[in-house]
Design a protein around this motif. Structure first.
Motif, PDB file in Angstrom:
ATOM      1  N   HIS A 166       0.864  -1.184   0.000  1.00 51.73           N
ATOM      2  CA  HIS A 166       0.000   0.000   0.000  1.00 51.73           C
ATOM      3  C   HIS A 166       0.901   1.235   0.000  1.00 51.73           C
ATOM      4  CE1 HIS A 166      -0.133  -0.492   4.713  1.00 51.73           C
ATOM      5  NE2 HIS A 166       1.086  -0.502   4.239  1.00 51.73           N
ATOM      6  N   SER A 168       0.633   3.607   2.093  1.00 49.19           N
ATOM      7  CA  SER A 168       0.796   4.130   3.463  1.00 49.19           C
ATOM      8  C   SER A 168       2.283   4.243   3.776  1.00 49.19           C
ATOM      9  CB  SER A 168       0.143   3.190   4.481  1.00 49.19           C
ATOM     10  OG  SER A 168      -1.214   2.995   4.196  1.00 49.19           O
ATOM     11  N   ARG A 192       0.152  -7.020  -4.517  1.00 43.32           N
ATOM     12  CA  ARG A 192      -0.293  -8.028  -3.561  1.00 43.32           C
ATOM     13  C   ARG A 192      -0.379  -9.371  -4.255  1.00 43.32           C
ATOM     14  NH1 ARG A 192      -4.839  -4.642  -0.035  1.00 43.32           N
ATOM     15  NH2 ARG A 192      -3.498  -2.819   0.143  1.00 43.32           N
ATOM     16  N   GLN A 206      -3.161   2.925  -5.996  1.00 41.73           N
ATOM     17  CA  GLN A 206      -3.855   3.520  -4.855  1.00 41.73           C
ATOM     18  C   GLN A 206      -3.601   5.015  -4.793  1.00 41.73           C
ATOM     19  OE1 GLN A 206      -2.249   1.714  -1.273  1.00 41.73           O
ATOM     20  NE2 GLN A 206      -4.156   0.598  -0.988  1.00 41.73           N
ATOM     21  N   GLU A 208      -3.505   7.251  -1.317  1.00 39.71           N
ATOM     22  CA  GLU A 208      -3.756   7.337   0.117  1.00 39.71           C
ATOM     23  C   GLU A 208      -3.564   8.784   0.547  1.00 39.71           C
ATOM     24  OE1 GLU A 208      -2.463   4.456   2.766  1.00 39.71           O
ATOM     25  OE2 GLU A 208      -3.159   2.816   1.500  1.00 39.71           O
ATOM     26  N   PHE A 248      -3.081   0.665  11.717  1.00 37.74           N
ATOM     27  CA  PHE A 248      -2.484   2.002  11.839  1.00 37.74           C
ATOM     28  C   PHE A 248      -3.497   3.104  12.104  1.00 37.74           C
ATOM     29  CE2 PHE A 248      -3.791   2.044   7.447  1.00 37.74           C
ATOM     30  CZ  PHE A 248      -3.491   0.749   7.005  1.00 37.74           C
ATOM     31  N   GLY A 280     -10.787   2.723   2.706  1.00 35.85           N
ATOM     32  CA  GLY A 280     -10.585   2.551   4.137  1.00 35.85           C
ATOM     33  C   GLY A 280     -10.092   3.877   4.701  1.00 35.85           C
ATOM     34  N   CYS A 281     -10.379   4.106   5.983  1.00 37.80           N
ATOM     35  CA  CYS A 281      -9.945   5.380   6.565  1.00 37.80           C
ATOM     36  C   CYS A 281      -9.938   5.272   8.090  1.00 37.80           C
ATOM     37  CB  CYS A 281     -10.876   6.505   6.133  1.00 37.80           C
ATOM     38  SG  CYS A 281     -12.589   6.249   6.640  1.00 37.80           S
ATOM     39  N   ALA A 303      -6.232   9.446   8.140  1.00 35.63           N
ATOM     40  CA  ALA A 303      -5.662   8.871   6.918  1.00 35.63           C
ATOM     41  C   ALA A 303      -6.774   8.148   6.177  1.00 35.63           C
ATOM     42  CB  ALA A 303      -4.536   7.895   7.259  1.00 35.63           C
ATOM     43  N   PHE A 304      -6.597   8.026   4.889  1.00 34.49           N
ATOM     44  CA  PHE A 304      -7.571   7.269   4.089  1.00 34.49           C
ATOM     45  C   PHE A 304      -6.835   6.678   2.893  1.00 34.49           C
ATOM     46  CE2 PHE A 304      -7.612  11.762   2.927  1.00 34.49           C
ATOM     47  CZ  PHE A 304      -7.399  11.732   1.567  1.00 34.49           C
ATOM     48  N   GLY A 305      -7.393   5.659   2.303  1.00 34.47           N
ATOM     49  CA  GLY A 305      -6.729   5.030   1.155  1.00 34.47           C
ATOM     50  C   GLY A 305      -7.743   4.366   0.253  1.00 34.47           C
TER      51      GLY A 305
HETATM   52  N1  PHE Z   1      -3.595   1.171   3.600  1.00 34.25           N
HETATM   53  C1  PHE Z   1      -4.941   0.629   3.551  1.00 34.25           C
HETATM   54  C2  PHE Z   1      -5.009  -0.403   2.454  1.00 34.25           C
HETATM   55  O1  PHE Z   1      -4.167  -0.476   1.629  1.00 34.25           O
HETATM   56  C3  PHE Z   1      -5.962   1.681   3.297  1.00 34.25           C
HETATM   57  C4  PHE Z   1      -6.083   2.672   4.420  1.00 34.25           C
HETATM   58  C5  PHE Z   1      -5.310   3.823   4.393  1.00 34.25           C
HETATM   59  C6  PHE Z   1      -6.908   2.446   5.463  1.00 34.25           C
HETATM   60  C7  PHE Z   1      -5.397   4.741   5.410  1.00 34.25           C
HETATM   61  C8  PHE Z   1      -7.027   3.353   6.507  1.00 34.25           C
HETATM   62  C9  PHE Z   1      -6.273   4.496   6.471  1.00 34.25           C
HETATM   63  O2  PHE Z   1      -5.925  -1.188   2.389  1.00 34.25           O
END
Ligand code: PHE
Length: 339
Positions: A166, A168, A192, A206, A208, A248, A280-281, A303-305
């Protein structure tokens, strides 16, 4: 007078450089007062015994002159050797085929553009990552089953080096290298180890996002994501957040948007629920801030992704993820002009 075989040789070697010279050739050989008329007229002066062979030779020369003349004329008319004589500058030029952006690039650029309007910068990082940036700094303890959520490709048997699962990981690098306030998004390719199907691939893209400042709350996260959803999918779009888990973030959530296909009434894209999950966040876990030397007593963040393919599938009603990596020009052409 030159013999006929001399004439034949001359004609064979004749190589005019323009139409003018060719015209002089025609006059010299084929006009009423030209050589051919002269040679045929000379027939009666030839000894009867040689007349037949003389006649054959003259005919042979005539055929050669005629074919050489029409061949050279064609060549000039095609313009091959005298382009400057033949170019018609009033003709329309040939149009070049227009290239198009890949739908993944179009969606990525759109996401970047939306977030840049509310102050987010863009950060990028390496696709080959170490364990710290991809996992440990983000609170994935060693041997923790949460690592199984992201089937990792390791590089060369070294458990410390892997293809990032990811982006992140990029945010860890940003937190380590800059001081809050931080407001950034990290677009990029991730990997992945999943079986390739219509809904999963071994690599995808992605974006993020990360925001760290004083007094950042979950309400800020929700409002930011609502703004994004409306900008991306239209003002009528609704969002909902469902509790979830990521190592996280705490609390963590999955965000759904009202189905872009049926508007929430129910269809096969949203499996008749009216909602589709897009990201996701959550609030950045204080331990993650500490891991990156940010004081969690002063700062909070969210954070979000999201997967770009997922957004593109919804936006362009593409039902198979594999279309995005097959590079079929017919599919890509449909996106020319879109941005
Ligand atoms: N890193 C997570 C993923 O790849 C996504 C995510 C990012 C979730 C930031 C929450 C906060 O699935």
């Amino acid at each position: 007078m030159a013999s006929i075989s001399d004439w034949i040789k001359k004609v064979q070697e004749f190589n005019p450089s323009n139409l003018q010279e060719l015209e002089e050739f025609r006059l010299q050989y084929l006009s009423k007062k030209g050589l051919m008329t002269e040679l045929f007229a000379a027939m009666k002066t030839i000894e009867p015994a040689q007349r037949k062979s003389y006649g054959q030779e003259v005919n042979q020369l005539k055929q050669l002159v005629e074919s050489r003349y029409s061949e050279l004329k064609l060549k000039f008319e095609d313009g091959a050797d005298s382009a400057s004589n033949k170019v018609d500058i009033s003709l329309n030029g040939e149009s070049m085929p227009l290239g198009s952006h890949h739908p993944i690039s179009i969606v990525r650029n759109r996401i970047i553009e939306i977030f840049s309007r509310i102050g987010y910068s863009v950060s990028e990082g390496p696709e080959i990552e170490d364990d710290w940036h991809n996992f440990s700094a983000l609170n994935f303890p060693p041997e923790h089953p949460a690592r199984d959520m992201q089937d990792t490709f390791f590089v060369e048997k070294d458990p410390d080096i892997a293809l990032r699962t990811h982006t992140s990981s990029v945010q860890v690098r940003v937190m380590e290298n800059s001081k809050p306030p931080i407001r950034t998004i990290s677009p990029g390719r991730v990997y992945r180890n999943e079986a390739i199907s219509a809904r999963a691939h071994c690599f995808f893209h992605q974006v993020e996002g990360l925001l760290i400042d004083t007094n950042v709350s979950f309400a800020d996260l929700k409002q930011t994501l609502l703004f994004f959803a409306k900008e991306m999918f239209g003002a009528e779009t609704k969002i909902r957040l469902r509790p979830s888990y990521f190592p996280f973030t705490e609390p963590s959530a999955e965000m759904d948007i009202s189905c872009t296909i049926c508007g929430g009434k129910g269809c096969n894209v949203c499996k008749y629920s009216g909602w589709v999950e897009i990201m996701g966040c959550g609030m950045v876990d204080p331990q993650v801030l500490e891991n990156c030397k940010i004081d969690s007593d002063i700062y909070t963040g969210f954070a979000f992704g999201m997967g770009i393919e997922r957004i593109a599938m919804l936006k362009y009603t593409v039902n198979d993820l594999r279309h995005f990596s097959e590079n079929d020009v017919r599919l890509l052409k449909q996106y020319s002009g879109l941005s």
